[in-house]
Design a protein around this motif. Structure first.
Motif, PDB file in Angstrom:
ATOM      1  N   ALA A   1       0.833  -1.207   0.000  1.00  0.00           N
ATOM      2  CA  ALA A   1       0.000   0.000   0.000  1.00  0.00           C
ATOM      3  C   ALA A   1       0.866   1.254   0.000  1.00  0.00           C
ATOM      4  O   ALA A   1       0.597   2.222  -0.726  1.00  0.00           O
ATOM      5  CB  ALA A   1      -0.920  -0.014   1.221  1.00  0.00           C
ATOM      6  N   MET A   2       1.924   1.241   0.800  1.00  0.00           N
ATOM      7  CA  MET A   2       2.814   2.400   0.873  1.00  0.00           C
ATOM      8  C   MET A   2       3.542   2.631  -0.443  1.00  0.00           C
ATOM      9  O   MET A   2       3.711   3.771  -0.890  1.00  0.00           O
ATOM     10  CB  MET A   2       3.823   2.203   2.000  1.00  0.00           C
ATOM     11  N   LYS A   3       3.967   1.546  -1.085  1.00  0.00           N
ATOM     12  CA  LYS A   3       4.690   1.678  -2.351  1.00  0.00           C
ATOM     13  C   LYS A   3       3.789   2.168  -3.477  1.00  0.00           C
ATOM     14  O   LYS A   3       4.242   2.887  -4.369  1.00  0.00           O
ATOM     15  CB  LYS A   3       5.311   0.334  -2.731  1.00  0.00           C
ATOM     16  N   ASN A   4       2.529   1.775  -3.450  1.00  0.00           N
ATOM     17  CA  ASN A   4       1.608   2.170  -4.511  1.00  0.00           C
ATOM     18  C   ASN A   4       1.046   3.573  -4.323  1.00  0.00           C
ATOM     19  O   ASN A   4       0.516   4.148  -5.275  1.00  0.00           O
ATOM     20  CB  ASN A   4       0.460   1.165  -4.614  1.00  0.00           C
ATOM     21  N   HIS A   5       1.151   4.110  -3.115  1.00  0.00           N
ATOM     22  CA  HIS A   5       0.608   5.450  -2.846  1.00  0.00           C
ATOM     23  C   HIS A   5       1.620   6.282  -2.062  1.00  0.00           C
ATOM     24  O   HIS A   5       1.333   6.742  -0.958  1.00  0.00           O
ATOM     25  CB  HIS A   5      -0.715   5.333  -2.083  1.00  0.00           C
ATOM     26  N   PRO A   6       2.799   6.493  -2.647  1.00  0.00           N
ATOM     27  CA  PRO A   6       3.867   7.206  -1.918  1.00  0.00           C
ATOM     28  C   PRO A   6       3.526   8.663  -1.627  1.00  0.00           C
ATOM     29  O   PRO A   6       4.083   9.244  -0.693  1.00  0.00           O
ATOM     30  CB  PRO A   6       5.068   7.096  -2.864  1.00  0.00           C
ATOM     31  N   ASN A   7       2.627   9.249  -2.417  1.00  0.00           N
ATOM     32  CA  ASN A   7       2.292  10.660  -2.245  1.00  0.00           C
ATOM     33  C   ASN A   7       1.009  10.882  -1.459  1.00  0.00           C
ATOM     34  O   ASN A   7       0.514  12.014  -1.400  1.00  0.00           O
ATOM     35  CB  ASN A   7       2.178  11.333  -3.617  1.00  0.00           C
ATOM     36  N   GLU A   8       0.463   9.810  -0.883  1.00  0.00           N
ATOM     37  CA  GLU A   8      -0.760   9.923  -0.085  1.00  0.00           C
ATOM     38  C   GLU A   8      -0.396   9.820   1.396  1.00  0.00           C
ATOM     39  O   GLU A   8      -0.188   8.724   1.921  1.00  0.00           O
ATOM     40  CB  GLU A   8      -1.743   8.808  -0.456  1.00  0.00           C
ATOM     41  N   PRO A   9      -0.323  10.963   2.089  1.00  0.00           N
ATOM     42  CA  PRO A   9       0.087  10.925   3.505  1.00  0.00           C
ATOM     43  C   PRO A   9      -0.799  10.038   4.372  1.00  0.00           C
ATOM     44  O   PRO A   9      -0.295   9.349   5.265  1.00  0.00           O
ATOM     45  CB  PRO A   9      -0.019  12.397   3.938  1.00  0.00           C
ATOM     46  N   VAL A  10      -2.093  10.021   4.092  1.00  0.00           N
ATOM     47  CA  VAL A  10      -2.984   9.251   4.946  1.00  0.00           C
ATOM     48  C   VAL A  10      -2.741   7.749   4.794  1.00  0.00           C
ATOM     49  O   VAL A  10      -2.850   6.985   5.763  1.00  0.00           O
ATOM     50  CB  VAL A  10      -4.466   9.608   4.653  1.00  0.00           C
ATOM     51  N   VAL A  11      -2.379   7.304   3.588  1.00  0.00           N
ATOM     52  CA  VAL A  11      -2.052   5.896   3.383  1.00  0.00           C
ATOM     53  C   VAL A  11      -0.761   5.557   4.124  1.00  0.00           C
ATOM     54  O   VAL A  11      -0.656   4.519   4.794  1.00  0.00           O
ATOM     55  CB  VAL A  11      -1.923   5.562   1.886  1.00  0.00           C
ATOM     56  N   GLN A  12       0.229   6.435   4.022  1.00  0.00           N
ATOM     57  CA  GLN A  12       1.489   6.216   4.720  1.00  0.00           C
ATOM     58  C   GLN A  12       1.268   6.152   6.236  1.00  0.00           C
ATOM     59  O   GLN A  12       1.825   5.292   6.934  1.00  0.00           O
ATOM     60  CB  GLN A  12       2.476   7.337   4.388  1.00  0.00           C
ATOM     61  N   GLU A  13       0.437   7.051   6.727  1.00  0.00           N
ATOM     62  CA  GLU A  13       0.152   7.103   8.162  1.00  0.00           C
ATOM     63  C   GLU A  13      -0.500   5.813   8.655  1.00  0.00           C
ATOM     64  O   GLU A  13      -0.056   5.215   9.647  1.00  0.00           O
ATOM     65  CB  GLU A  13      -0.758   8.295   8.444  1.00  0.00           C
TER      66      GLU A  13
ATOM     67  N   THR B   1      10.687   1.084   3.536  1.00  0.00           N
ATOM     68  CA  THR B   1       9.508   1.815   3.075  1.00  0.00           C
ATOM     69  C   THR B   1       9.064   2.837   4.109  1.00  0.00           C
ATOM     70  O   THR B   1       8.614   3.942   3.757  1.00  0.00           O
ATOM     71  CB  THR B   1       8.364   0.833   2.780  1.00  0.00           C
ATOM     72  N   THR B   2       9.177   2.495   5.381  1.00  0.00           N
ATOM     73  CA  THR B   2       8.822   3.445   6.437  1.00  0.00           C
ATOM     74  C   THR B   2       9.750   4.653   6.416  1.00  0.00           C
ATOM     75  O   THR B   2       9.304   5.804   6.559  1.00  0.00           O
ATOM     76  CB  THR B   2       8.882   2.747   7.807  1.00  0.00           C
ATOM     77  N   VAL B   3      11.030   4.400   6.237  1.00  0.00           N
ATOM     78  CA  VAL B   3      11.982   5.504   6.158  1.00  0.00           C
ATOM     79  C   VAL B   3      11.689   6.373   4.930  1.00  0.00           C
ATOM     80  O   VAL B   3      11.755   7.611   4.998  1.00  0.00           O
ATOM     81  CB  VAL B   3      13.426   4.972   6.117  1.00  0.00           C
ATOM     82  N   CYS B   4      11.333   5.744   3.811  1.00  0.00           N
ATOM     83  CA  CYS B   4      10.973   6.505   2.608  1.00  0.00           C
ATOM     84  C   CYS B   4       9.777   7.408   2.873  1.00  0.00           C
ATOM     85  O   CYS B   4       9.708   8.537   2.371  1.00  0.00           O
ATOM     86  CB  CYS B   4      10.665   5.554   1.456  1.00  0.00           C
ATOM     87  N   ALA B   5       8.814   6.914   3.639  1.00  0.00           N
ATOM     88  CA  ALA B   5       7.639   7.722   3.975  1.00  0.00           C
ATOM     89  C   ALA B   5       8.054   8.955   4.778  1.00  0.00           C
ATOM     90  O   ALA B   5       7.531  10.057   4.563  1.00  0.00           O
ATOM     91  CB  ALA B   5       6.642   6.885   4.775  1.00  0.00           C
ATOM     92  N   MET B   6       9.001   8.777   5.694  1.00  0.00           N
ATOM     93  CA  MET B   6       9.485   9.916   6.477  1.00  0.00           C
ATOM     94  C   MET B   6      10.202  10.928   5.593  1.00  0.00           C
ATOM     95  O   MET B   6      10.034  12.149   5.755  1.00  0.00           O
ATOM     96  CB  MET B   6      10.431   9.427   7.572  1.00  0.00           C
ATOM     97  N   GLN B   7      10.968  10.437   4.645  1.00  0.00           N
ATOM     98  CA  GLN B   7      11.702  11.336   3.759  1.00  0.00           C
ATOM     99  C   GLN B   7      10.780  12.078   2.797  1.00  0.00           C
ATOM    100  O   GLN B   7      11.025  13.240   2.466  1.00  0.00           O
ATOM    101  CB  GLN B   7      12.736  10.526   2.971  1.00  0.00           C
TER     102      GLN B   7
END
Length: 729
Positions: free
Chosen positions: A575-587, A615-621
Motif C-alpha cells: 500500500a505504501m509503495k503504490n501510494h507514496p504521495n498519499e500521507p494518509v495511506v502512509q500514516e 519503506t517506512t523511512v521513505c515515507a518519512m523522507q
C-alpha cells in the motif's frame, strides 16, 4: 513403560525370515552395543514379542561406547545393527508387534527415531537397513496408525520438526542435515513405494512438513528439495487443498506456499546483506553464497509443490503432463498463491504468461475459469478463494500480457467466456478487466435468459422499465443484439415490458471500500481485497486500518499478532509503495506495521526482508512536513527495532533511518508528539551495543538538547540516554 505392563496384538507377519534362529540363546549374550538385552524372558530360549520395540525405544538412552561419548544409542551403528539382528532372528514375533497402549509398532519407532537422531552417513546406512528388514517381515505395519493417528512415515515428519536447529555448530549441523535427509529419503522411498497413499500429503500436514525444513545451504538441489521432490513424485504431495474447508496450517491462518515464499524472501535478503567493514571478506562471501543456495532450494520446493498431482488434479482436465514446466499455469491453477508470490512468479516468468498448455489454455484461461471443475480432483470440491482473488490474478496476467484477453484456447473459448460461465462479478470478478482488454470478446458470447451471467453481478427488483433502460447500467452500452444487456434480458429487445424486471447493478469500486470496513471481515479477505484494488487509495487506507485493528485486538498474544502479520506486513508495504504521495495511506500503513511489529521473526515474518523498514523511512523522507506521518513512522521503527534487536537497529541505520529521525526532530520542533516519538525511537536504536549506528554529530546533539529543554517530561531522559550512548559513555 515397562515390558511387564505391555500388552500386544499381532500384525499378520510378512515373508518368512531369511535365516530363522534355531533358538534364542544368542540374545542372552552381550549385544554389539555393549549391553545385553533387558527384554528377554526368564528363559533365554524365548524372546518376548516386545523385544525389538523396546530396544528401539531405548535408543534415546546414552551410549556407553568409547567412541560415542555424549551421543545417544540411536546415533551409533551398533544400536541399529543389533535392532536389525533382533528382527532377522525373531521376525515371526518381534517385527509385527503392536503395543496395546500406544498402538505403535517397531516401524513407527524406527522411523521417528532415525529421523530425529541419525547424524552421520554410517549410522544412516545402518538405520535404513534396519527399517528395510522390519518392513520385509511386517509389511502390514506400513499402514497401521498409532494413538496419534499416525502411520510410520509421519514419524519421520514429526521428528523433523523436533530436530530442526538442534545443533549450534554450523559445520556439525550441515553434516547432520545431510545424514538425516539420507535416512529420511531412503525410508520414505521404501514406505511410499509400498503404499503411496498411506497418508495424504496436503493441507495442514504438508504445511508442518515444509515448516520443519531448515535453511538448506547446499548446492541446489539440496537435500530438503530432494526430499520434497520425492514426496511429490511418490506420495502425491501438493499445495492444492484436497477438500473444501481443509485446514491450511495448524492455526488455519496461513498456507504452505505463503510460508515458503516468506522464507524465500528472508533467505534472499540475507544473500544480499551488507556487513560492517569490507564486504569482500571470505566470511561475508560465504554467508551470502549459503543463503543464495538456501533461497534457490526454497523456491525449487515452491515449484515442486505447485505441480498438479498426476493421479488427481491433472486427470480432471486431460493430459497435462507439460504442466511440470509451466510454472505460471501451475501457480494460477492452484488458487492458493499468496498475492506477492503470484506477482513474483509472473514478473520473473513473463514469457510463460503467453505460453499455452496442451489444451491451448493460457494462464489467463485458468484465472478466468476459477470456480469450475478444473480446480478439483477425484476427492475434492472446488477450492474456495476470497472473491477478489480472481480479479487480482486476472489483472496481474493482463498487465503482463494484455493480448491474452483475445486469445482463445483449443476449444475456441475466450477467457471472458470462462469468466462469465464461472459466475463472476462484473468488477470484483475481473469480467470488466477482460472486457476492457478485448471489447470484441463480449460480442462472441450468446447469452440466454438463464445464463450464469445472471449470477455474475448483483441484482435488484425494479418496476416496469424497458430493456433499453436496463442496458444502460453497463457502461452505457447500446442495447444491441449480442451485448451483455440484451443477453441477460434474453428477449433481444422483443419483450419491452415485464413486471418486476431484474435490473443489473454493477458491483462498484466502493463495494471494496465497504468490505474492508466490515468489522467481521476476515483479515485474509481484507488483504486479498487490498491487493485486488491496490490502485484505490481509499481501499488501502481503510484496509491498513482494518489490519491495525486486527493486530491490536490480539492484545499481548504474539501468536495472534503473527496470524495477522503473515500476509499483513507485505500488504501494508505494498500500500505504501503504490501510494507514496498519499500521507494518509502512509500514516495508516505505519500504524499497521507498529501493531504487527511484535511478530517480527516469527513464522518467517521479516520486517527487514519485506521492505517494511526501508519503506517506512521513505515515507518519512517524502513527508517531512507531515507531523502525523513522522509520528507514526517513528513508532513503527521503534517497535520493529525493539523486537528485532541490534540487527534491526543496524538495518534502520543502513537505510538512512537515523537521519530521517533527526530530520523529524528538526522539522517539528514544537510538536511534542513528534519530538517524543523520535527520541523514544532513537533511544531504542541506541540501546543495542552491537548495532552499527552513526556517531553523534553537532546537529543531532543540538536537536536532542532542544527537545529535552522544551519537553523535559517526555524527552529529557531519552535524550540523555541517546547522547551518552552515541558518545560512548
Amino acid at each position: 513403560m515397562g515390558c511387564s505392563q505391555s500388552k500386544a496384538v499381532e500384525v499378520p507377519p510378512g515373508p518368512p525370515p531369511q535365516s530363522p534362529p534355531s533358538d534364542g540363546s544368542s540374545l542372552a549374550k552381550k549385544s554389539s552395543s555393549g549391553r545385553s538385552s533387558p527384554f528377554l524372558g526368564k528363559s533365554s530360549k524365548k524372546v518376548k514379542p516386545s523385544t525389538l520395540y523396546h530396544h528401539l525405544l531405548h535408543g534415546l538412552g546414552s551410549s556407553d561406547l568409547p567412541n560415542a561419548v555424549g551421543k545417544v544409542q540411536a546415533q551409533t551403528v551398533p544400536f541399529w545393527v543389533e535392532a536389525q539382528r533382533l528382527c532377522e532372528k525373531n521376525a515371526s514375533t518381534v517385527a509385527s508387534y503392536v503395543d496395546l497402549n500406544t498402538k505403535g509398532t517397531p516401524l513407527h519407532v524406527a522411523c521417528s527415531l532415525g529421523s530425529a537422531r541419525v547424524d552421520s552417513m554410517e549410522v544412516a546406512d545402518a538405520a535404513v537397513n534396519c527399517v528395510r528388514t522390519i518392513m520385509e517381515h511386517s509389511p502390514g505395519s506400513i499402514s497401521l496408525r498409532d494413538n496419534h493417528d499416525h502411520v510410520p512415515i509421519e514419524g519421520i515428519f514429526s521428528a523433523m520438526a523436533a530436530a530442526k536447529g538442534s545443533s549450534s555448530n554450523e559445520e556439525d549441523n550441515a553434516a547432520a542435515i545431510k545424514s538425516a535427509y539420507k535416512f529420511r529419503m531412503e525410508v520414505a522411498k521404501l514406505l511410499l513405494t509400498k503404499n503411496p497413499t498411506c497418508t495424504l500429503l496436503r493441507g495442514e500436514k504438508l504445511y508442518c512438513i515444509a515448516d520443519s525444513l531448515s535453511d538448506d545451504c547446499e548446492q541446489p538441489l539440496g537435500p530438503t528439495a530432494e526430499f520434497v521432490k520425492l514426496l511429490v513424485d511418490k506420495g502425491g504431495a501438493s499445495a492444492q487443498p484436497s477438500v473444501r474447508g481443509e485446514r491450511r496450517s495448524p492455526e488455519d491462518d496461513d498456507d504452505v506456499l505463503a510460508m515458503l515464499y516468506r522464507r524465500f524472501v528472508r533467505q534472499f535478503d540475507q544473500s544480499e546483506r551488507f556487513f560492517e567493514g569490507d564486504n569482500s571478506r571470505p566470511e561475508v562471501v560465504s554467508h551470502r553464497e549459503k543463503f543464495k543456495n538456501a533461497a534457490v532450494n526454497t523456491f525449487n520446493i515452491i515449484e515442486l509443490l505447485l505441480r498438479q498431482p498426476k493421479s488427481t488434479g491433472a486427470a480432471a482436465v486431460g493430459d497435462d503432463g507439460d504442466l511440470d514446466g509451466l510454472l505460471v499455469h501451475n501457480a494460477v491453477r492452484s488458487e492458493t498463491c499468496a498475492p506477492d508470490l503470484l506477482r513474483y512468479i509472473v514478473e520473473t516468468n513473463l514469457e510463460k504468461v503467453a505460453e499455452k498448455d496442451s489444451r491451448g489454455n493460457l494462464p489467463l484461461h485458468y484465472a478466468a475459469g476459477y470456480g469450475q471443475s478444473d480446480t478439483t480432483n477425484d476427492d475434492s470440491a472446488p477450492v474456495a478463494s476470497p472473491e477478489a482473488y480472481s480479479k487480482y490474478v486476472i489483472d496481474e496476467l493482463l498487465y503482463a500480457y494484455p493480448i491474452g484477453a483475445s486469445v482463445d484456447n483449443a476449444d475456441g473459448t475466450l477467457p471472458i467466456t470462462l469468466a462469465i460461465e464461472s459466475s463472476k462479478k462484473w468488477i470484483g470478478g475481473g469480467i470488466r478487466s477482460l472486457h476492457e482488454a478485448y471489447p470484441e470478446g463480449i460480442e462472441q458470447i450468446n447469452l440466454g435468459d438463464k445464463h450464469p451471467l445472471m449470477h455474475s453481478m448483483s441484482f435488484q427488483t425494479m418496476g416496469e422499465e424497458s430493456v433499453d433502460e436496463t442496458s444502460n447500467d453497463l457502461d452505457g452500452n447500446d442495447d444491441e443484439e449480442g451485448t451483455i444487456a440484451t443477453g441477460v434480458d434474453g428477449g433481444g429487445g422483443r419483450n419491452r415490458k415485464r413486471k418486476a424486471r431484474r435490473k443489473i447493478n454493477k458491483d462498484e469500486s466502493h463495494d471494496a471500500i465497504m468490505f474492508v470496513q466490515k468489522p467481521d471481515a476476515p483479515v485474509r479477505d481484507v488483504i486479498t481485497t487490498m491487493w485486488a484494488n491496490e490502485d484505490d487509495g481509499g481501499v488501502q487506507m481503510l484496509g491498513c486500518t482494518a489490519i491495525a485493528n486486527a493486530a491490536k485486538k490480539a492484545g499481548d498474544s504474539q501468536e495472534a499478532i503473527a496470524s495477522v502479520a503473515l500476509l499483513g506486513v507485505t500488504t501494508a508495504v505494498n500500500a505504501m509503495k503504490n501510494h507514496p504521495n498519499e500521507p494518509v495511506v502512509q500514516e495508516k500503513a505505519c500504524a499497521a506495521l507498529t501493531a504487527m511489529a511484535p511478530a517480527d521473526g516469527m513464522r518467517e515474518v521479516s520486517f527487514a526482508a519485506s521492505g517494511a523498514i526501508a519503506t517506512t523511512v521513505c515515507a518519512m523522507q517524502a513527508h517531512v512536513s507531515d507531523a502525523t506521518v513522522q509520528r507514526e513512522a517513528c513508532r513503527a521503527l521503534a517497535g520493529i527495532a525493539a523486537k528485532g534487536g541490534a540487527d534491526r537497529a543496524t538495518t534502520v541505520a543502513s537505510v538512512s533511518g537515523f537521519t530521517a529521525l533527526v530530520n523529524a526532530l528538526g522539522a517539528h520542533p514544537d510538536d511534542v508528539e513528534v519530538q517524543k516519538e523520535a527520541c523514544l525511537c532513537m533511544e531504542v536504536l541506541t540501546s543495542f551495543p552491537d548495532a552499527y549506528l552513526p556517531q553523534l554529530d553537532e546537529q543531532t546533539d543540538a536537536y536532542l538538547q532542544a527537545a529535552a529543554e522544551k519537553f523535559p517530561e517526555d524527552c529529557s531522559e531519552p535524550a540523555k540516554a541517546i547522547r551518552a550512548r552515541l558518545n560512548g559513555e
